[in-house]
Design an enzyme around this catalytic site. Structure first.
Site, PDB file in Angstrom:
ATOM      1  N   LYS A   1       0.826  -1.213   0.000  1.00  0.00           N
ATOM      2  CA  LYS A   1       0.000   0.000   0.000  1.00  0.00           C
ATOM      3  C   LYS A   1       0.861   1.265   0.000  1.00  0.00           C
ATOM      4  O   LYS A   1       0.611   2.190  -0.750  1.00  0.00           O
ATOM      5  CB  LYS A   1      -0.926   0.040   1.225  1.00  0.00           C
ATOM      6  CG  LYS A   1      -1.926  -1.092   1.301  1.00  0.00           C
ATOM      7  CD  LYS A   1      -2.932  -0.880   2.441  1.00  0.00           C
ATOM      8  CE  LYS A   1      -2.300  -0.781   3.806  1.00  0.00           C
ATOM      9  NZ  LYS A   1      -1.667  -2.022   4.283  1.00  0.00           N
TER      10      LYS A   1
ATOM     11  N   ARG B   1      -8.915   1.577   9.556  1.00  0.00           N
ATOM     12  CA  ARG B   1      -8.479   0.227   9.914  1.00  0.00           C
ATOM     13  C   ARG B   1      -9.483  -0.472  10.814  1.00  0.00           C
ATOM     14  O   ARG B   1      -9.246  -1.615  11.194  1.00  0.00           O
ATOM     15  CB  ARG B   1      -7.159   0.334  10.658  1.00  0.00           C
ATOM     16  CG  ARG B   1      -5.929  -0.185   9.895  1.00  0.00           C
ATOM     17  CD  ARG B   1      -4.734   0.122  10.765  1.00  0.00           C
ATOM     18  NE  ARG B   1      -3.548  -0.604  10.495  1.00  0.00           N
ATOM     19  CZ  ARG B   1      -2.491  -0.106   9.843  1.00  0.00           C
ATOM     20  NH1 ARG B   1      -2.539   1.081   9.300  1.00  0.00           N
ATOM     21  NH2 ARG B   1      -1.400  -0.823   9.738  1.00  0.00           N
TER      22      ARG B   1
ATOM     23  N   ARG C   1      11.842  -5.277   4.239  1.00  0.00           N
ATOM     24  CA  ARG C   1      11.519  -3.869   3.980  1.00  0.00           C
ATOM     25  C   ARG C   1      12.471  -2.920   4.714  1.00  0.00           C
ATOM     26  O   ARG C   1      12.763  -3.119   5.880  1.00  0.00           O
ATOM     27  CB  ARG C   1      10.078  -3.609   4.435  1.00  0.00           C
ATOM     28  CG  ARG C   1       9.653  -2.171   4.328  1.00  0.00           C
ATOM     29  CD  ARG C   1       8.173  -2.037   4.269  1.00  0.00           C
ATOM     30  NE  ARG C   1       7.545  -2.089   5.582  1.00  0.00           N
ATOM     31  CZ  ARG C   1       6.240  -1.917   5.757  1.00  0.00           C
ATOM     32  NH1 ARG C   1       5.444  -1.744   4.727  1.00  0.00           N
ATOM     33  NH2 ARG C   1       5.735  -1.964   6.962  1.00  0.00           N
TER      34      ARG C   1
ATOM     35  N   ARG D   1      12.046  -1.031  10.386  1.00  0.00           N
ATOM     36  CA  ARG D   1      11.093  -0.673  11.430  1.00  0.00           C
ATOM     37  C   ARG D   1      11.042  -1.753  12.509  1.00  0.00           C
ATOM     38  O   ARG D   1      11.031  -2.933  12.191  1.00  0.00           O
ATOM     39  CB  ARG D   1       9.690  -0.515  10.816  1.00  0.00           C
ATOM     40  CG  ARG D   1       9.488   0.794  10.112  1.00  0.00           C
ATOM     41  CD  ARG D   1       8.222   0.816   9.287  1.00  0.00           C
ATOM     42  NE  ARG D   1       7.043   0.273   9.947  1.00  0.00           N
ATOM     43  CZ  ARG D   1       5.831   0.256   9.411  1.00  0.00           C
ATOM     44  NH1 ARG D   1       5.637   0.756   8.210  1.00  0.00           N
ATOM     45  NH2 ARG D   1       4.807  -0.268  10.059  1.00  0.00           N
TER      46      ARG D   1
ATOM     47  N   ARG E   1       0.642  -8.311  13.833  1.00  0.00           N
ATOM     48  CA  ARG E   1      -0.016  -7.273  13.014  1.00  0.00           C
ATOM     49  C   ARG E   1      -0.967  -7.910  12.007  1.00  0.00           C
ATOM     50  O   ARG E   1      -2.037  -7.361  11.733  1.00  0.00           O
ATOM     51  CB  ARG E   1       1.035  -6.419  12.293  1.00  0.00           C
ATOM     52  CG  ARG E   1       1.696  -5.416  13.242  1.00  0.00           C
ATOM     53  CD  ARG E   1       2.957  -4.849  12.653  1.00  0.00           C
ATOM     54  NE  ARG E   1       2.730  -4.067  11.457  1.00  0.00           N
ATOM     55  CZ  ARG E   1       3.658  -3.859  10.523  1.00  0.00           C
ATOM     56  NH1 ARG E   1       4.848  -4.382  10.648  1.00  0.00           N
ATOM     57  NH2 ARG E   1       3.376  -3.121   9.477  1.00  0.00           N
TER      58      ARG E   1
HETATM   59  P1  AMP Z   1       1.564   1.079   9.046  1.00  0.00           P
HETATM   60  O1  AMP Z   1       2.731   1.940   8.744  1.00  0.00           O
HETATM   61  O2  AMP Z   1       0.335   1.437   8.271  1.00  0.00           O
HETATM   62  O3  AMP Z   1       1.886  -0.383   8.974  1.00  0.00           O
HETATM   63  O4  AMP Z   1       1.185   1.372  10.579  1.00  0.00           O
HETATM   64  C1  AMP Z   1       2.096   1.102  11.614  1.00  0.00           C
HETATM   65  C2  AMP Z   1       1.372   1.083  12.953  1.00  0.00           C
HETATM   66  O5  AMP Z   1       0.787   2.353  13.207  1.00  0.00           O
HETATM   67  C3  AMP Z   1       0.220   0.103  13.069  1.00  0.00           C
HETATM   68  O6  AMP Z   1       0.652  -1.215  13.388  1.00  0.00           O
HETATM   69  C4  AMP Z   1      -0.590   0.726  14.191  1.00  0.00           C
HETATM   70  O7  AMP Z   1       0.032   0.516  15.452  1.00  0.00           O
HETATM   71  C5  AMP Z   1      -0.456   2.211  13.880  1.00  0.00           C
HETATM   72  N1  AMP Z   1      -1.535   2.638  12.954  1.00  0.00           N
HETATM   73  C6  AMP Z   1      -1.393   3.050  11.669  1.00  0.00           C
HETATM   74  N2  AMP Z   1      -2.582   3.374  11.141  1.00  0.00           N
HETATM   75  C7  AMP Z   1      -3.502   3.138  12.096  1.00  0.00           C
HETATM   76  C8  AMP Z   1      -4.914   3.272  12.162  1.00  0.00           C
HETATM   77  N3  AMP Z   1      -5.640   3.667  11.106  1.00  0.00           N
HETATM   78  N4  AMP Z   1      -5.532   2.954  13.338  1.00  0.00           N
HETATM   79  C9  AMP Z   1      -4.839   2.568  14.408  1.00  0.00           C
HETATM   80  N5  AMP Z   1      -3.508   2.394  14.417  1.00  0.00           N
HETATM   81  C10 AMP Z   1      -2.831   2.689  13.276  1.00  0.00           C
END
Ligand code: AMP
Length: 217
Positions: A15, A90, A129, A162, A173
């Site tokens: 994404k 989400r 990544r 990360r 996750r």
């Molecule tokens: P991502 O970079 O999208 O994988 O997001 C990394 C982390 O940020 C996730 O595992 C959540 O802990 C937090 N996070 C990102 N977007 C959301 C969201 N829409 N709602 C809640 N937590 C989020």
């Protein structure tokens, strides 16, 4: 009318990579809630400190703070022509809030591309990544390597792995995605907005499929 797009799909499906490319090609603004949280963590804001405690465990940050952060971001002038939402919504509560927020602005979602790939592909993508320290640009050691190892092609900053891309957190996750986010697939399918996209193809082919979906082909 502005264009609002939600990119839906499991973590690691591409994404972020695709949203970056689409933003360049369409002029829409890439809004990644993960990037916004990471920015807050870097700057040690109150929101960052709160978010970090959830992110480190692979849990979702609470809906209310996440929704408030998105509302603030998409109301800024640079988002006037529309946005590509990456990693948001989400949860069903976030999806309802998105609808309410856009309706308040006299807008609506245009399309929700749902990018999928088999679990083993996702795990391989996440574990290889590398993310850029300065702006969150994304690379993969095998599928999308930077020109110089450890250095971002776009801004020369350091690439790092990360914390939440480490194996145990990745599994959690994915479980959180299945439990809390996957109900949105049916939510948006019922709303007639979902378009299925295969994420286990060449990056350029996925981009083309996404552009076709956005243009309604
Ligand atoms: P991502 O970079 O999208 O994988 O997001 C990394 C982390 O940020 C996730 O595992 C959540 O802990 C937090 N996070 C990102 N977007 C959301 C969201 N829409 N709602 C809640 N937590 C989020």
């Amino acid at each position: 009318m502005a264009t609002y797009i939600v990119l839906l799909g499991p973590p690691g499906v591409g994404k972020g990579t695709q949203a970056e490319i689409l933003a360049k090609q369409t002029g829409l603004i890439h809004v990644s809630t993960g990037d916004l949280f990471r920015e807050n963590i870097k700057n040690q804001t109150e929101l960052g400190v709160l978010a970090q405690s959830f992110m480190n465990k692979g849990e979702l940050v609470p809906d209310d703070v996440t929704i408030a952060m998105v509302k603030d971001r998409i109301s800024r002038p640079d988002c006037e022509r529309g946005v590509i939402l990456d990693g948001f919504p989400r949860t069903p509560i976030q999806a309802d809030a998105t609808k309410a927020l856009l309706n308040e602005m006299g807008e609506d979602l245009a399309v929700v591309p749902y990018i999928t790939a088999p679990n083993d592909v996702i795990i391989e993508r996440l574990s290889g990544r590398w993310t850029c320290r300065a702006h969150g640009h994304i690379f993969h050691e095998k599928f999308n390597p930077p020109a110089t190892q450890g250095v971002c092609d776009h801004d020369g900053s350091e690439l790092y792995q990360r914390d939440d891309d480490k194996k145990e957190t990745v599994k959690h996750r994915i479980q959180v995605y299945v439990e809390q986010t996957s109900p949105l697939i049916e939510y948006y399918r019922k709303a007639g907005l979902l378009v299925d996209i295969r994420g286990d193809q060449e990056i350029e082919k996925v981009t083309q499929d996404l552009l076709d979906a956005i243009e309604g082909k």
